[in-house]
Design an enzyme around this catalytic site. Structure first.
Site, PDB file in Angstrom:
ATOM      1  N   ASP A  33      -9.870   6.674   1.249  1.00  0.00           N
ATOM      2  CA  ASP A  33      -9.306   5.563   2.017  1.00  0.00           C
ATOM      3  C   ASP A  33      -8.154   6.042   2.876  1.00  0.00           C
ATOM      4  O   ASP A  33      -7.288   6.791   2.409  1.00  0.00           O
ATOM      5  CB  ASP A  33      -8.773   4.492   1.046  1.00  0.00           C
ATOM      6  CG  ASP A  33      -9.622   3.242   1.051  1.00  0.00           C
ATOM      7  OD1 ASP A  33     -10.434   3.059   1.988  1.00  0.00           O
ATOM      8  OD2 ASP A  33      -9.492   2.440   0.110  1.00  0.00           O
ATOM      9  N   GLU A  92     -16.397  -6.895   1.792  1.00  0.00           N
ATOM     10  CA  GLU A  92     -15.660  -7.345   0.602  1.00  0.00           C
ATOM     11  C   GLU A  92     -15.444  -8.853   0.654  1.00  0.00           C
ATOM     12  O   GLU A  92     -14.922  -9.400   1.646  1.00  0.00           O
ATOM     13  CB  GLU A  92     -14.307  -6.614   0.514  1.00  0.00           C
ATOM     14  CG  GLU A  92     -13.490  -7.070  -0.713  1.00  0.00           C
ATOM     15  CD  GLU A  92     -12.359  -6.142  -1.090  1.00  0.00           C
ATOM     16  OE1 GLU A  92     -12.222  -5.057  -0.486  1.00  0.00           O
ATOM     17  OE2 GLU A  92     -11.600  -6.512  -2.016  1.00  0.00           O
TER      18      GLU A  92
HETATM   19  O1  KIV Z   1      -9.519   0.510  -2.279  1.00  0.00           O
HETATM   20  C1  KIV Z   1     -10.631   0.253  -2.778  1.00  0.00           C
HETATM   21  O2  KIV Z   1     -10.901   0.504  -3.951  1.00  0.00           O
HETATM   22  C2  KIV Z   1     -11.613  -0.371  -1.909  1.00  0.00           C
HETATM   23  C3  KIV Z   1     -12.840  -0.944  -2.560  1.00  0.00           C
HETATM   24  C4  KIV Z   1     -12.471  -2.160  -3.291  1.00  0.00           C
HETATM   25  C5  KIV Z   1     -13.922  -1.167  -1.590  1.00  0.00           C
HETATM   26  O3  KIV Z   1     -11.427  -0.433  -0.740  1.00  0.00           O
END
Ligand code: KIV
Length: 265
Positions: free
Chosen positions: A73, A172
């Site tokens: 991320d 989501e």
């Molecule tokens: O940060 C995370 O774990 C996510 C998932 C919930 C898709 O973005």
């Protein structure tokens, strides 16, 4: 897998031991999510998570993964200031974190950023619907796209992300009917979390699935284990055995020869 109709199973991981287990289970791809902020670092949102936090954890996960794809991320503000900074930060997650792809949140407003990052040879996963980095703008953790106008915007955003070059899109917390329409309207896989069965794959936060995190449990979480209780019990048992001197037992200690012991007096 989308073309074959094979559902894609994704989970999150944030450290080496969990990454090795999730990888060994046969999961297709592992997300080092910025949910790190909630389930590992103790924040009440993902907003405080930094690039340095992410790199530290992505490196640990990458060391534990042998077969699954590792997606990292991009944290809050790491892809908003300028295109140059966004590409550099995405590159750091690949080069220093050893991820194989990055994920970022947003629709039309991030299209140029997605194009710039993919132009640098970095695969990008999109994330639409409830985008936790914007929780304060969204007014809380709420289902998105419930009215026709909001749903139409999300569908447009999904198509724009596809045109910009994302290889997959996380959906989501949106109604399952909308997730179905989006899934049928884009050629890249959709990965749902709180978006129903019609997505091309599913993702859950591993700590939720294992019952290790109970500050807040969204409706879409299915708990497959209750490790919180097991961990608590194990720690209680240890604490009591230390107090009662039942631990350590003879099988946990090291001995030295009697004549060697005499030499220390
Ligand atoms: O940060 C995370 O774990 C996510 C998932 C919930 C898709 O973005």
């Amino acid at each position: 897998m989308k073309q074959e109709g094979t559902p894609i199973a994704m989970l999150t991981a944030y450290d080496y031991p969990m990454a090795t287990l999730v990888d060994a289970s046969g999961i297709d791809a592992i997300l080092v999510g910025d949910s790190l902020g909630n389930v590992v670092l103790g924040y009440d949102s993902t907003v405080p998570v930094t690039m340095e936090d992410m790199i530290h954890h992505v490196r640990a996960v990458s060391r534990g993964v042998k077969r699954a794809m590792v997606v990292a991320d991009m944290p809050f503000l790491s892809y908003h200031i300028s295109r140059e900074e966004s590409v550099r930060n995405a590159g750091r997650l690949m080069q220093e974190g050893l991820a194989q792809a990055v994920k970022l949140e947003g629709g039309s407003e991030v299209v140029d950023t997605v194009k710039a990052i993919t132009a640098a040879g970095i695969p990008v996963m999109g994330h639409l619907g409830l985008t936790p980095q914007s929780v304060h703008q969204l007014g809380g953790f709420k289902v998105q796209g419930k009215d026709g106008e909001a749903a139409r915007r999300l569908l447009e955003d999904a198509k724009k992300l596809e045109d910009a070059g994302v290889f997959a899109i996380v959906l989501e917390c949106i109604p399952q009917q909308l997730a179905k329409v989006i899934t049928e309207s884009v050629s890249v896989p959709t990965i749902g979390i709180g978006a129903g069965i019609h997505c091309d794959g599913q993702i859950l936060v591993t700590h939720d699935l294992l019952g290790m995190f109970s500050d807040f449990t969204p409706k879409f979480v299915k708990r497959y284990a209750n490790l919180k209780e097991q961990i608590l019990q194990a720690c209680r048992d240890y604490q009591q055995e230390v107090r009662s001197k039942a631990f350590p037992g003879p099988e946990h200690v090291f001995n030295m020869a009697e004549e060697e012991l005499k030499k220390i007096y």
